[in-house]
Design a protein around this motif. Structure first.
Motif, PDB file in Angstrom:
ATOM      1  N   LYS A 110       0.848  -1.190   0.000  1.00  0.00           N
ATOM      2  CA  LYS A 110       0.000   0.000   0.000  1.00  0.00           C
ATOM      3  C   LYS A 110       0.885   1.242   0.000  1.00  0.00           C
ATOM      4  O   LYS A 110       1.525   1.558   0.997  1.00  0.00           O
ATOM      5  CB  LYS A 110      -0.922  -0.016   1.224  1.00  0.00           C
ATOM      6  N   ILE A 111       0.916   1.934  -1.141  1.00  0.00           N
ATOM      7  CA  ILE A 111       1.715   3.144  -1.295  1.00  0.00           C
ATOM      8  C   ILE A 111       0.797   4.348  -1.096  1.00  0.00           C
ATOM      9  O   ILE A 111      -0.137   4.557  -1.860  1.00  0.00           O
ATOM     10  CB  ILE A 111       2.370   3.211  -2.693  1.00  0.00           C
ATOM     11  N   GLN A 112       1.057   5.139  -0.063  1.00  0.00           N
ATOM     12  CA  GLN A 112       0.183   6.283   0.213  1.00  0.00           C
ATOM     13  C   GLN A 112       0.510   7.441  -0.727  1.00  0.00           C
ATOM     14  O   GLN A 112       1.664   7.830  -0.886  1.00  0.00           O
ATOM     15  CB  GLN A 112       0.331   6.735   1.658  1.00  0.00           C
ATOM     16  N   ILE A 113      -0.542   8.006  -1.325  1.00  0.00           N
ATOM     17  CA  ILE A 113      -0.374   9.126  -2.266  1.00  0.00           C
ATOM     18  C   ILE A 113      -1.430  10.193  -1.999  1.00  0.00           C
ATOM     19  O   ILE A 113      -2.455   9.931  -1.371  1.00  0.00           O
ATOM     20  CB  ILE A 113      -0.483   8.652  -3.736  1.00  0.00           C
ATOM     21  N   ARG A 114      -1.179  11.389  -2.486  1.00  0.00           N
ATOM     22  CA  ARG A 114      -2.182  12.450  -2.410  1.00  0.00           C
ATOM     23  C   ARG A 114      -1.887  13.513  -3.466  1.00  0.00           C
ATOM     24  O   ARG A 114      -0.765  13.619  -3.973  1.00  0.00           O
ATOM     25  CB  ARG A 114      -2.211  13.079  -1.024  1.00  0.00           C
ATOM     26  N   LEU A 115      -2.904  14.292  -3.773  1.00  0.00           N
ATOM     27  CA  LEU A 115      -2.775  15.428  -4.698  1.00  0.00           C
ATOM     28  C   LEU A 115      -2.845  16.689  -3.855  1.00  0.00           C
ATOM     29  O   LEU A 115      -3.776  16.873  -3.065  1.00  0.00           O
ATOM     30  CB  LEU A 115      -3.902  15.399  -5.734  1.00  0.00           C
ATOM     31  N   TRP A 116      -1.886  17.571  -4.048  1.00  0.00           N
ATOM     32  CA  TRP A 116      -1.710  18.682  -3.105  1.00  0.00           C
ATOM     33  C   TRP A 116      -1.309  19.957  -3.850  1.00  0.00           C
ATOM     34  O   TRP A 116      -0.552  19.906  -4.822  1.00  0.00           O
ATOM     35  CB  TRP A 116      -0.626  18.264  -2.108  1.00  0.00           C
ATOM     36  N   GLU A 117      -1.827  21.077  -3.385  1.00  0.00           N
ATOM     37  CA  GLU A 117      -1.441  22.371  -3.949  1.00  0.00           C
ATOM     38  C   GLU A 117      -0.501  23.080  -2.985  1.00  0.00           C
ATOM     39  O   GLU A 117      -0.789  23.223  -1.794  1.00  0.00           O
ATOM     40  CB  GLU A 117      -2.662  23.258  -4.203  1.00  0.00           C
ATOM     41  N   LYS A 118       0.611  23.517  -3.529  1.00  0.00           N
ATOM     42  CA  LYS A 118       1.620  24.192  -2.715  1.00  0.00           C
ATOM     43  C   LYS A 118       1.117  25.564  -2.273  1.00  0.00           C
ATOM     44  O   LYS A 118       0.368  26.220  -2.988  1.00  0.00           O
ATOM     45  CB  LYS A 118       2.912  24.333  -3.524  1.00  0.00           C
ATOM     46  N   SER A 119       1.560  25.975  -1.086  1.00  0.00           N
ATOM     47  CA  SER A 119       1.180  27.295  -0.570  1.00  0.00           C
ATOM     48  C   SER A 119       2.409  28.042  -0.089  1.00  0.00           C
ATOM     49  O   SER A 119       3.465  27.449   0.145  1.00  0.00           O
ATOM     50  CB  SER A 119       0.159  27.143   0.554  1.00  0.00           C
ATOM     51  N   ARG A 120       2.248  29.359   0.061  1.00  0.00           N
ATOM     52  CA  ARG A 120       3.359  30.197   0.519  1.00  0.00           C
ATOM     53  C   ARG A 120       2.900  31.033   1.714  1.00  0.00           C
ATOM     54  O   ARG A 120       1.746  31.467   1.778  1.00  0.00           O
ATOM     55  CB  ARG A 120       3.823  31.138  -0.607  1.00  0.00           C
ATOM     56  N   PHE A 121       3.828  31.271   2.641  1.00  0.00           N
ATOM     57  CA  PHE A 121       3.497  32.111   3.783  1.00  0.00           C
ATOM     58  C   PHE A 121       3.359  33.570   3.353  1.00  0.00           C
ATOM     59  O   PHE A 121       4.119  34.070   2.514  1.00  0.00           O
ATOM     60  CB  PHE A 121       4.583  32.017   4.852  1.00  0.00           C
ATOM     61  N   LEU A 122       2.404  34.267   3.927  1.00  0.00           N
ATOM     62  CA  LEU A 122       2.232  35.693   3.718  1.00  0.00           C
ATOM     63  C   LEU A 122       3.004  36.458   4.787  1.00  0.00           C
ATOM     64  O   LEU A 122       3.251  35.939   5.874  1.00  0.00           O
ATOM     65  CB  LEU A 122       0.750  36.071   3.786  1.00  0.00           C
ATOM     66  N   GLU A 123       3.379  37.680   4.448  1.00  0.00           N
ATOM     67  CA  GLU A 123       4.044  38.513   5.441  1.00  0.00           C
ATOM     68  C   GLU A 123       3.099  38.761   6.606  1.00  0.00           C
ATOM     69  O   GLU A 123       1.916  39.073   6.422  1.00  0.00           O
ATOM     70  CB  GLU A 123       4.474  39.846   4.824  1.00  0.00           C
ATOM     71  N   LYS A 124       3.606  38.637   7.802  1.00  0.00           N
ATOM     72  CA  LYS A 124       2.780  38.775   8.991  1.00  0.00           C
ATOM     73  C   LYS A 124       2.558  40.236   9.326  1.00  0.00           C
ATOM     74  O   LYS A 124       3.484  41.056   9.288  1.00  0.00           O
ATOM     75  CB  LYS A 124       3.444  38.056  10.166  1.00  0.00           C
TER      76      LYS A 124
END
Length: 303
Positions: A110-124
């Motif tokens: 069982k090979i675990q997989i997922r589809l994912w969208e990368k995100s970026r941190f915003l300036e605080k």
């Protein structure tokens, strides 16, 4: 001249998928007869209390493919995933969805997989406290996950290529890793089987040694008891032969001799005579004689 690949088996697996004429690796611009798992990729109810990244991201729910993408990337993700699933099934592989996770069954692994969208941190904002919000990048990735959270490998968008162009590599790489994990598991299982065999042999040998030693110890104790019983008998014979002998606690030598011979027969492991006063000779008597145990009112009944 092209350099030889560092991973020829991996590249061979990728090439096998990319050159398979029965597969349609081209991602269409419009869904046609989408796979049930793709149809079930629905929006999750918005929760305004979540961070901005979570408010914008669509996360799978129920027993469907594990994905986490933004609303703007959802249609593109469906097209990629629909193509991916159909090719995987065409290759004879099975997708399993369980507990929000997705697994590709390859060579019984069982090979675990997922589809994912990368995100970026915003300036605080310096006037706010807590964690920084994030924004979605629009970059999509297939991820190969180990131990439920560690991303072993991912394939996705770059500045010069899109995920849509890499499905052959993604699937070939997953097949390679599945077969590799299967081979490694079989190797581990064989190693543990051999280790258990060796441990069983050692345990058997140790059990034999333990039995042999216990038997020798018993033999030694019995021989010493026999020797001491013989010493008692020899002593009594000497006393009986000496008309002037006196034994403390006894007025009558003949009565003493009779008593002593009976006790010698009780103590002698080759006779094991029944004694009117004592129980059959055992470990308790041995411990008392060796002064490892003292007689008191709690244990005197064991004599």
């Amino acid at each position: 001249m092209n350099k030889p690949s560092r991973y020829p088996e991996l590249e061979a697996a990728v090439l096998a998928v990319e050159t398979d004429q029965s597969l349609n690796l081209k991602v269409p611009t419009k869904l046609s007869k989408p796979h049930p798992m793709v149809i079930e990729m629905n929006l999750k109810e918005d929760d305004p209390s979540r961070f901005k990244i979570n408010r914008d991201k669509i996360i799978n729910r129920g027993e469907t493919f594990d994905f986490a993408v933004g609303n703007k990337s959802l249609e593109r993700a469906k097209l990629i995933l629909d193509t991916f699933i159909k090719v995987v099934e065409k290759r004879g592989l099975k997708i399993i969805n369980s507990g929000g996770n997705t697994f590709l069954l390859i060579s019984e692994e069982k090979i675990q997989i997922r589809l994912w969208e990368k995100s970026r941190f915003l300036e605080k904002d310096e006037n706010t406290y807590g964690y920084r919000d994030q924004e979605l990048s629009g970059e999509l990735y297939f991820q190969y996950v180990e131990m439920g959270r560690y991303v072993n490998k991912q394939w996705g968008d770059t500045s010069y290529s899109k995920l849509e162009e890499k499905l052959g590599r993604v699937i070939g790489s997953l097949e390679y890793n599945g077969k590799k994990e299967h081979a490694e598991r079989l190797k581990r299982e064989e190693h543990w089987r051999e280790l258990k065999k060796k441990e069983a042999i050692i345990e058997e040998r140790n059990a034999i040694k333990q039995t042999e030693f216990n038997n020798f110890k018993l033999l030694l104790n019995q021989s010493l008891r026999w020797e001491k019983a013989q010493a008692i008998r020899a002593y009594i014979s000497q006393v009986e032969a000496n008309s002037n002998a006196v034994i403390e606690g006894f007025q009558n030598i003949q009565e003493c001799a009779k008593w002593a011979k009976a006790k010698a027969d009780w103590y002698d492991p080759t006779v094991k005579a029944i004694d009117e006063s004592f129980s059959p000779f055992g470990d308790f008597h041995e411990a008392v004689l060796e002064e490892r145990i003292k007689i008191d009112r709690y244990n005197i009944n064991k004599l």
